[in-house]
Each structure stands twice: as C-alpha cells, then as structure tokens.
Write a protein that holds these residues in place. Sequence first.
Motif, PDB file in Angstrom:
ATOM      1  N   PHE A  33      -3.098   8.935   1.988  1.00 47.67           N
ATOM      2  CA  PHE A  33      -1.808   8.891   2.663  1.00 47.67           C
ATOM      3  C   PHE A  33      -0.792   8.071   1.878  1.00 47.67           C
ATOM      4  CE2 PHE A  33       0.601   6.173   5.756  1.00 47.67           C
ATOM      5  CZ  PHE A  33       1.638   7.060   5.921  1.00 47.67           C
ATOM      6  N   LYS A  34      -1.224   6.903   1.419  1.00 43.72           N
ATOM      7  CA  LYS A  34      -0.308   6.059   0.665  1.00 43.72           C
ATOM      8  C   LYS A  34       0.157   6.750  -0.616  1.00 43.72           C
ATOM      9  CE  LYS A  34      -2.831   2.036   1.128  1.00 43.72           C
ATOM     10  NZ  LYS A  34      -3.087   0.584   0.989  1.00 43.72           N
ATOM     11  N   TYR A  52       2.586   9.459   0.387  1.00 48.26           N
ATOM     12  CA  TYR A  52       3.849   8.851   0.795  1.00 48.26           C
ATOM     13  C   TYR A  52       4.663   8.420  -0.415  1.00 48.26           C
ATOM     14  CZ  TYR A  52       7.307   6.023   3.098  1.00 48.26           C
ATOM     15  OH  TYR A  52       8.502   5.529   3.532  1.00 48.26           O
ATOM     16  N   THR A  53       3.984   7.758  -1.330  1.00 45.52           N
ATOM     17  CA  THR A  53       4.670   7.253  -2.511  1.00 45.52           C
ATOM     18  C   THR A  53       5.369   8.371  -3.275  1.00 45.52           C
ATOM     19  OG1 THR A  53       3.047   5.487  -2.693  1.00 45.52           O
ATOM     20  CG2 THR A  53       4.352   5.968  -4.650  1.00 45.52           C
ATOM     21  N   SER A 101       8.206  10.024  -1.110  1.00 43.57           N
ATOM     22  CA  SER A 101       9.383   9.186  -0.875  1.00 43.57           C
ATOM     23  C   SER A 101      10.235   9.073  -2.123  1.00 43.57           C
ATOM     24  CB  SER A 101       8.970   7.810  -0.373  1.00 43.57           C
ATOM     25  OG  SER A 101       8.345   7.103  -1.407  1.00 43.57           O
ATOM     26  N   GLU A 102       9.662   9.446  -3.249  1.00 41.62           N
ATOM     27  CA  GLU A 102      10.469   9.428  -4.462  1.00 41.62           C
ATOM     28  C   GLU A 102      11.172  10.768  -4.678  1.00 41.62           C
ATOM     29  OE1 GLU A 102       7.619   8.145  -7.302  1.00 41.62           O
ATOM     30  OE2 GLU A 102       7.831   6.045  -6.699  1.00 41.62           O
ATOM     31  N   GLU A 140      11.200  14.799   3.169  1.00 37.30           N
ATOM     32  CA  GLU A 140      10.690  13.931   4.217  1.00 37.30           C
ATOM     33  C   GLU A 140       9.204  14.218   4.374  1.00 37.30           C
ATOM     34  OE1 GLU A 140      12.478  11.844   6.777  1.00 37.30           O
ATOM     35  OE2 GLU A 140      13.597  11.792   4.894  1.00 37.30           O
TER      36      GLU A 140
END
Lengths: 340, 340
Positions: free
Chosen positions: B83-84, B87-88, B91-92, B96
């Motif tokens: 997940f991290k 997300y990383t 988000s770049e 969304e």
Amino acid sequence: MATIKDVAKEAGVSISIVSKAFNNYVDVNEKTRQRIFDIANELNYTPNIVAKNLSSKKQMTVGLISSGVLNNNEKDNNAFDIFKGVYTAVSESQFELSIYLIDSLRQKQKSYAQYCRERNIGGAILQGIRIDDPYYKELIDTNIPCVVLDIMTETENGLIGSVSINNSDASREIAEYLLERNHRDIVIIAGTIETYVNTERMKGVQDAFKANNLELDDKHVLYAQFSEQEAYVLAKEYLQRKQPTAFLCFSDLMAFGVMKAVKEAGLRIPEDISVTGFDDLLLSSFTQPQLTTIGQNFFEIGKLSALLLLDLIENRMDEKHVYAQHLLMERESVKTLLNH
Amino acid sequence: MATIKDVAKEAGVSISIVSKAFNNYVDVNEKTRQRIFDIANELNYTPNIVAKNLSSKKQMTVGLISSGVLNNNEKDNNAFDIFKGVYTAVSESQFELSIYLIDSLRQKQKSYAQYCRERNIGGAILQGIRIDDPYYKELIDTNIPCVVLDIMTETENGLIGSVSINNSDASREIAEYLLERNHRDIVIIAGTIETYVNTERMKGVQDAFKANNLELDDKHVLYAQFSEQEAYVLAKEYLQRKQPTAFLCFSDLMAFGVMKAVKEAGLRIPEDISVTGFDDLLLSSFTQPQLTTIGQNFFEIGKLSALLLLDLIENRMDEKHVYAQHLLMERESVKTLLNH
DNA sequence: CTGTTAGCGCTTTCAG
DNA sequence: CTGAAAGCGCTAACAG
C-alpha cells in the motif's frame, strides 16, 4: 457505461424518478421502482459517486490524514491497524474514505485544509500530527469536523473530537506495577517534551510516585524523543554512571533501545534491571525477554475515531473525547524485588 | 468556499480562462495568468477535484483492490508495505488513489467492476485476489486496465499487467541453497495447490532437483494452504514418522509453524533439522533461530505495480509483466551437512 | 406519483 | 488571446 439517462429512457420515466428510486424516496410507485431496478440491473447501471458528490451539496467523503507513516520505523505498524479500523467503520457508512499520507521528507506537501477542500471532504481524522503543525491549526480553524488521535486540542471549536487511551491512567498503572514490586530507583525514558502523550504519561508517573509518598527526581527523567536509537544512547550513557533497578519507557521502541543498552552493559533483564514499554508492538512479545508493556488496540482506536467523526459530522455526538481501552500486558521484563 | 466563478469575477475574466490558466494551457496571456493566480491565492481557491473529475471525461483515479487484509494474520503486514509503495507512486502522479478492501467475512461485497464504475476509476491494482474469483474475471473482461500481484492472468486482454518476484527462480535458489549444503532428505511445505505462486515455487524446486539429478517424491510435498497452524499440524504429524534433514517452506508463516513442531519434537534448528521460509516477514529476523528465507521488497512491488498501471492507462507500456527483485536472506536456520 | 428545470464546479469545443 | 455555451451524471426544489 450506462447513465441515469439510459435507465430513464429505457424505463420510460424521467431521470428524477430514477434518482428518487435509487435514493429510497417513498413517493415512487412500487411498480415503477421495480421496473427501474430491473432495467438498471440489466443495463449494469450503478450511480456514479463522483456526480452524486458534486450535485448533492453534501460532502460524502472523510479523510484520514496521517503523518509519519511513509518514513516510519518499519517495526511500527500501528498506523496500519488504525487505518484498518477507520476503513472498517467508514465502509459501513455512506461515506467514502480518502487517505492523505504526509511525510516530513516530502516537500510539495499541501495544506490539510486545501486537501480537504479539493476533495469535498466533510471531516477528517488526524493521526501522527504534532500540535504545533501550522497546517493542523489551519484545518482546525475551518469548520471541518476533525477527530485527532493522541493529541488534545486546545481550540474551542465545537467540531473537534479526540480519541486516545487514558494515557495518564495507563502510565500510572505501569508505574504502580513497578512500585508494587518494590522498585524505587526508576529511570523514566520519556518521549518528546510538550507532546500531549508525553505530558499525560508523565503525569501518571508522578501520580503514582505521589501516592507512594515518593518524589520523582528530574535527573531520573531522560527525554529520548520516542526514538529507539536515542533511547539506546541515553540509557548507555546513564548506565556508565549509575544502575537503576528499572527503566520505565514511554514507548516500546524506546524500550528496545534501552534493552540493547542494558545487555551491552553486561546486565541481565529482568534479573539486574527491569524494563517496561508502552504500545505493545508486534515485536514486543518476541523480544528476549518478552516486554511488559501497555497494550493499545489500534484497530479499535481507528474504528472509534471514525465513528466519532461520523457523529460529529451529523452533529449528534455525546462527548468530544473518547477513551479507548488499554491493558497492562504483563510479560517477562520486570522482576519483583525484595522488600527492604 | 471560493469557486472558479469567484476567481473569474474577481479577475474580470471568464471562467474558461481561469480553467486554462490552472491547467497550464499555453494560450493564456502571461499577465492574465499571473493575475489569476494572485487572486486565486488571495481567495484561497483551489480547483475542486470532484468537479474536475466529472467534467473532464478523463478518469483521474486508480483503485487498489486488496483482499484478505482485514482478516489477515497480524504478523503479516506486507499488504501495508505494498500500500505504501502504491501510495507513493500514485501521489507523485496526477491520479487519486481509492482503496477497496475485501474481506471474505464481509458479505455485501460489491463487484470490483461496479466499484470502479461508481468512482470513475481508470485502472486498478489487485492484490491478494484468487484467480478463480468471479469478480476478478468480470473486472478483467471490462476494458479497465489492471495490474495484478502474485497471480498470472490468462486472458488475452491487452490491458493487464502483473508484478511479482520471479517465484520459480527464487524457489530454485533456495532449493539449491539446501542442496549445496548436502541436504537430500527435504520436505516441501507447499501452500495452496493451483495457486500461481505455489505452482511457480514448485517448479523452481523441481528444477533444482533435476539439475542435481534428484527426483522429488510426492510424498515429501505437504500442502499447508499457506497457514501457520496447518503447517504446524502437518509437520508434527510427519515428524512422528520420519525425520528429514530440512523443511523448505513456501512462506515464512508456514515456516513458523514448522519450527514450532520441530521444537516440540525435541529437535534443534538447525543442528537436527534445517528450515527455510519465503517472504521475509518482519518477525523472521527475530525467531529463534533467525529464519533463512527469500526476501521480497513489498514497498517496491507496490511502487512498481502503480507505475506499471499508470503506463498501461496511458497506453505506453513496454512489457506486461514486471519482475521485482528478490533476495536470499541467509540467516541461521540452515546447517551445512557433511558430504557422504 | 411524475416531470421540468436549474444547478454542482469544472472542462472543452467553437467563435471571435 | 478570450468568452459563450454545452455538458459531465446526478440531485433537488417546484409544479403539476
């Protein structure tokens, strides 16, 4: 992609009827409703949440704003449990969940208020945020309902809730646990001064000392910023000068650092020195010896905070601060001393 | 809440100019653009993503659909790392991220395709999904780009990517590691038959055996469904009859179960029996002895899969399957046997 | 009970 | 370079 229009046309009704049917309005003919559902089913139609969100002025999404997750110590997955709790509660509601992870390393970080505005966010849960975070203040000052974890907010805004264990109670318990076992020479490994959690835990320790007619000497309080490494260094240093009977740590991570220092000093836990933690990380039941600590149920905390937020949003909360349960996890890192 | 209208009015221009200014169109007078930004700033305006999403036909959100997280074994927080990573990467980008956690316990589970349609999701990452999941098939058959983790898809849809370590290679490596150390009596604790991961790992073991002119006897393969408890039971049973020199497990969790069984049988690891795992969970460096296993970088896997998905969405991918790196983590649970 | 109409806040032609 | 107008898919008065 079938839209509400397609369904309306196929069913021979206006789109507002379809809308009403899907939103459980009562003033829709039962037969019409059924026909609409059948057709929707056939067309594989499902209302578009984005459009819904925009047209109804209601805000249908809540945010989870979480700091320090990305660059967190990998041993610490409390944030994940909190997330799971929040997700569970939110997914049982009508709201969507949007997640915003902050990272001190990440510059182009936008303000929390902006993040919320951009997404029509109706309320947010804040985790791992420091009370002196300027974005935090800004968000609190909007009228967006917020629930904060592990910090106590000082604004008089009616839309702020908070969730945490009762830190001073928990801290008092573990201090008393040591005191009852006749520890008198206790070193406190505290976290970051001026932090809500730290203040509360400090208070608990002091209460316990007072209740036993003891005085807590400032020299026995070491501030390790909630860091494993820092705690290690401070404990190592301390042990070169003196040898207490116990280290009471305000986090498991710091307790790990202390344990390392104690072992390196050639001392045994708990035979020579006792150690206690705070948090009950996964690893704490696997250290050598297993760590006696305060357990928090982070899943539950996540759930509670989401529930509280939903209450706040719907303006029907009873209380603004809810305490989650904690539990003293008695394991192997504390020895009972002989009374003398 | 300032809207584009407010900014336009204040700046004395039409909303389309404001829109263009914010979307970096070139045909906007530099001075106008500057004025718009100044005013936007002053008004605290920030474009509303929901409205943006609806009006531009583009789909600006990607989904992470993850099964088995909520009811997962708490020792396993790989999903969090994935997940991290996701997300990383997301988000770049301009996208969304929307998260959908499935749970076998949760009934009112909606189909993945519906989930995506409802939210204008332009692409999804699927994790922990079983290949025989009907919703999986349904989603794959839409034209929504997907990236799947740890499974290999069999459809001919051009919009499917997948990410995993090279399981057969990794498995071969660890089998060879045992073989090189002269283990010949090896029991395989496999996972769930017909699972992609299991098949690949099986293949790797077989390759290693073949390369050494050895034959893998079916009787030495135990299927423990990737469950710690199941592995414990099977190993315990097995040890009552025979004593192999090593257990090669297809997951760390199963290795934990095996270790427990071995210890309970009064045998030492690795002196009497060697054990290997697969995954490198956090705990695996804290077991007694530390577990030799295959390490996967789940954060990286998450990141890679998000990147691949974005590529797929923009139709400019080079390859459809990307392998993440794995690493043999040599620790203490394997003994080198004397050659005889 | 049902349909009409006016938006939500933004993007996107298409003229000028 | 700028503006008018149509529309994304849906909700919400307001009439009928």
